[in-house]
Design an enzyme around this catalytic site. Structure first.
Site, mmCIF file in Angstrom:
data_model
loop_
_atom_site.group_PDB
_atom_site.id
_atom_site.type_symbol
_atom_site.label_atom_id
_atom_site.label_comp_id
_atom_site.label_asym_id
_atom_site.label_seq_id
_atom_site.Cartn_x
_atom_site.Cartn_y
_atom_site.Cartn_z
ATOM 1 N N SER A 1 39.683 57.276 21.893
ATOM 2 C CA SER A 1 39.428 55.990 21.240
ATOM 3 C C SER A 1 38.478 56.151 20.063
ATOM 4 O O SER A 1 38.682 55.562 18.995
ATOM 5 C CB SER A 1 38.840 54.991 22.233
ATOM 6 O OG SER A 1 39.750 54.690 23.254
ATOM 7 N N HIS B 1 34.475 83.324 56.390
ATOM 8 C CA HIS B 1 35.539 82.756 57.216
ATOM 9 C C HIS B 1 35.185 81.327 57.616
ATOM 10 O O HIS B 1 35.824 80.746 58.483
ATOM 11 C CB HIS B 1 35.757 83.602 58.475
ATOM 12 C CG HIS B 1 35.935 85.055 58.191
ATOM 13 N ND1 HIS B 1 34.890 85.960 58.274
ATOM 14 C CD2 HIS B 1 37.018 85.758 57.798
ATOM 15 C CE1 HIS B 1 35.333 87.164 57.953
ATOM 16 N NE2 HIS B 1 36.616 87.071 57.660
ATOM 17 N N HIS C 1 40.912 86.527 51.426
ATOM 18 C CA HIS C 1 39.748 86.848 50.605
ATOM 19 C C HIS C 1 40.170 87.331 49.216
ATOM 20 O O HIS C 1 39.371 87.944 48.512
ATOM 21 C CB HIS C 1 38.902 87.921 51.287
ATOM 22 C CG HIS C 1 38.463 87.551 52.662
ATOM 23 N ND1 HIS C 1 37.684 86.443 52.912
ATOM 24 C CD2 HIS C 1 38.717 88.124 53.874
ATOM 25 C CE1 HIS C 1 37.462 86.352 54.211
ATOM 26 N NE2 HIS C 1 38.083 87.351 54.821
ATOM 27 N N GLY D 1 39.180 52.727 33.536
ATOM 28 C CA GLY D 1 38.136 51.746 33.785
ATOM 29 C C GLY D 1 36.912 51.843 32.911
ATOM 30 O O GLY D 1 35.862 51.316 33.282
ATOM 31 N N ASP D 2 37.024 52.461 31.725
ATOM 32 C CA ASP D 2 35.816 52.628 30.917
ATOM 33 C C ASP D 2 35.950 52.146 29.484
ATOM 34 O O ASP D 2 35.039 52.342 28.682
ATOM 35 C CB ASP D 2 35.389 54.095 30.911
ATOM 36 C CG ASP D 2 36.365 54.987 30.147
ATOM 37 O OD1 ASP D 2 37.485 54.529 29.831
ATOM 38 O OD2 ASP D 2 36.005 56.146 29.874
#
Length: 552
Positions: A432, A220, A61, A386-387
């Site tokens: 870019s 928990h 914790h 991929g963009d």
């Protein structure tokens, strides 16, 4: 497979303690020398004339409870194994080590193991002549009909109140009374998207509900009160606030603690804080504590909200500075303000103008980039994220929109280039957009100085290379752009030769197994070899479109 950085499971808790001591900003923590199975951390500046405040429980914790040892809070913390109560002997050893005639207060989270082990240790200590009291904290409101509500993050606020009065020399009865008052006016509720990973756990997957959240999941990983069918931050926070308001007194000022259960990003915690400040509870919140990781559940993807009702002594205790590693200074909720800039606008000023040839070139280039979106995304997926197709298509659509609305200075190339550079930084994401903005901005400045278009474009390329750090051969768009512009310097009107040079440069990137710039620089040679750089391919296709047109 384990999701935990550690050495040996048997040394895990000791290693955690060592790290906390090493990084203590006040240099006021020490291990208590004892049996290796007993792990106790104490204040080095211990004053036995004051009431000792002891807490602890299972590890996992963190920073609770070692992170709250120090002047104004805990005197000692007893650390069990991960999610396991410390032994009776460990708790008794801590009591004996730090308790003087003023006595000690044990602050215990309401779990059976902690109640029993701390309770038996308290009984044994009393038999030995120690003045010991024990306070059980049960601040969890997620299960309102539960006879024994769990102790969760609100326990830290009880530490703060008890530590404040103990530090000022109040007797044990007063420290206990004030801590009891704080505990009875503290209300907590947690929510999680998934439970936690245990060290060395290899089989069990953490419990999660895709698209949903579990309200009241225990620290928990115990099941919560309900599964809610949203992960929307505003909806989740407002639902939690509704339940807190139902448990709280109808009136009264509040301090609210925003606790990260271990696996929530800083960005998400900021959003949660924003939602809380916009919730029906906001008008009653005088102080915010956090957002911070205070009582965690290893890496649980969740958070909790704790509200404590303020009265004068509680508020003073919360606001008093302490010397601990992890107590965050409470702050009043701040107003969101804006500062007006005194600087003149740096935006490009222009008058729209017409030029049929330039309009045709802009139309052709933007249409080409839009049409290439899917192809370039597929190519980029092999060597990047991929963009790239979508990034340049978005920019193309923006410039095309300005063209179609007759909002471009087509008859002033210097201003046109500057304007394109300005718009690209707005509509293109990532590096870019900045690189292309540098290219057009520098080219526009060169045109202002009287250079021709080809000279200006080569200046733009030079500045792009300087700021971006890439060069020909590094598997970027420069591998196509530089050969094309070099060709145009020699043959300014030969667009076919420029395309041939650009295409040859783009094809050479297929033979390269190492990228020295961009996201591809993080990929293996196997991922790169045989795949053309999408930026170089994009530039080659633009020059192809120009060469095949009748605009040159």
């Amino acid at each position: 497979m384990s999701q935990f950085f550690f050495n040996q499971r048997t040394h895990l808790v000791s290693d955690v303690i060592d790290g906390a001591i090493i990084a203590s900003p006040w240099n006021n923590l020490a291990r208590l020398e004892s049996d290796p199975a007993i792990r106790i951390v104490v204040r080095r500046d211990l004053n036995k004339n004051n009431v000792a405040v002891i807490s602890g429980g299972g590890s996992g914790h963190e920073p609770a409870h070692v992170g709250f040892i120090g002047k104004g809070m805990l005197t000692a913390a007893v650390c069990g194994d991960v999610f396991a109560s410390p032994s009776v002997d460990a708790v008794l050893t801590a009591i004996q080590a730090v308790t003087g005639e003023a006595g000690c207060l044990l602050i215990v989270k309401n779990y059976t193991g902690d109640r029993l082990n701390f309770g038996l240790a308290a009984e044994k200590a009393r038999r030995l002549g120690y003045n010991v009291e024990m306070l059980i904290v049960g601040d969890d409101i997620s299960l309102p009909d539960n006879k024994h509500p769990r102790g969760i993050a609100g326990t830290i606020l009880v530490h703060k109140i008890a530590g404040y009065f103990a530090e000022r020399g109040y007797n044990l009865a007063t420290v206990l009374r004030e801590a009891q008052y704080a505990a009875s006016n503290t209300f907590s509720l947690g929510v999680a998207l998934s439970s936690c990973h245990l060290p060395q756990e290899t089989d069990a997957a953490p419990r999660h509900h895709p698209g949903h959240a579990e309200l009241g999941m225990g620290i928990h990983g115990e099941p919560g009160a309900s599964v809610i069918d949203t992960q929307n931050s505003a909806q989740v926070v407002n639902l939690m606030v509704d339940k807190l308001l139902a448990a709280l007194p109808e009136t009264g000022r509040l301090a609210v603690m925003i606790n990260n259960l271990g696996g929530v990003s800083v960005a998400e915690m900021a959003i949660i804080t924003r939602e809380l400040a916009s919730s029906p509870l906001h008008s009653r919140i005088d102080w915010l504590i956090g957002p911070a990781s205070l009582v965690t559940a290893l890496d649980m993807k969740g958070f909790s909200l704790t509200a404590i009702v303020l009265e004068e002594s509680i508020e003073k205790a919360l606001l008093t500075e302490v010397e601990t590693s992890n107590w965050p200074t409470p702050v009043p909720p701040r107003e969101i303000t804006c500062v007006v800039s005194s600087h003149a606008s740096a935006r490009v000023e222009f008058q729209p103008s017409a030029n049929a040839l330039v309009a045709g070139i802009v139309e052709l280039v933007t249409a080409t980039l839009s049409d290439l979106e899917t192809h370039l995304n597929a190519l980029d997926a092999k060597v990047g994220d991929g963009d790239t197709g979508s990034t340049f298509a978005a920019a193309a659509r923006e410039i095309a929109s300005l063209l179609h609305r007759q909002q471009l200075p087509l008859n002033n190339l210097a201003t046109l280039f500057a304007l394109i550079g300005e718009r690209l930084t707005v509509v293109m994401g990532g590096s870019s957009g900045v690189l292309m903005s540098i290219f057009f901005t520098a080219a526009g400045q060169k045109l202002e100085q009287g250079a021709n278009v080809v000279e200006a474009l080569n200046t733009g390329l030079a500045q792009m290379k300087f700021y971006g750090g890439a060069d020909e051969g590094d598997r970027t768009m420069i591998d196509a752009l530089q050969p094309a512009l070099t060709s145009l310097l020699a043959q300014p009107k030969n667009l076919q030769a420029a395309f041939d040079a650009a295409q040859a440069g783009a094809e050479r990137t297929c033979l390269s197994s190492k990228a020295n710039a961009g996201r591809a620089s993080y990929l293996s040679s196997e991922s790169l070899l045989g795949n053309m750089d999408p930026g170089a391919q994009r530039l080659a296709m633009v020059f192809k479109a120009l060469a095949e047109s009748e605009l040159g």
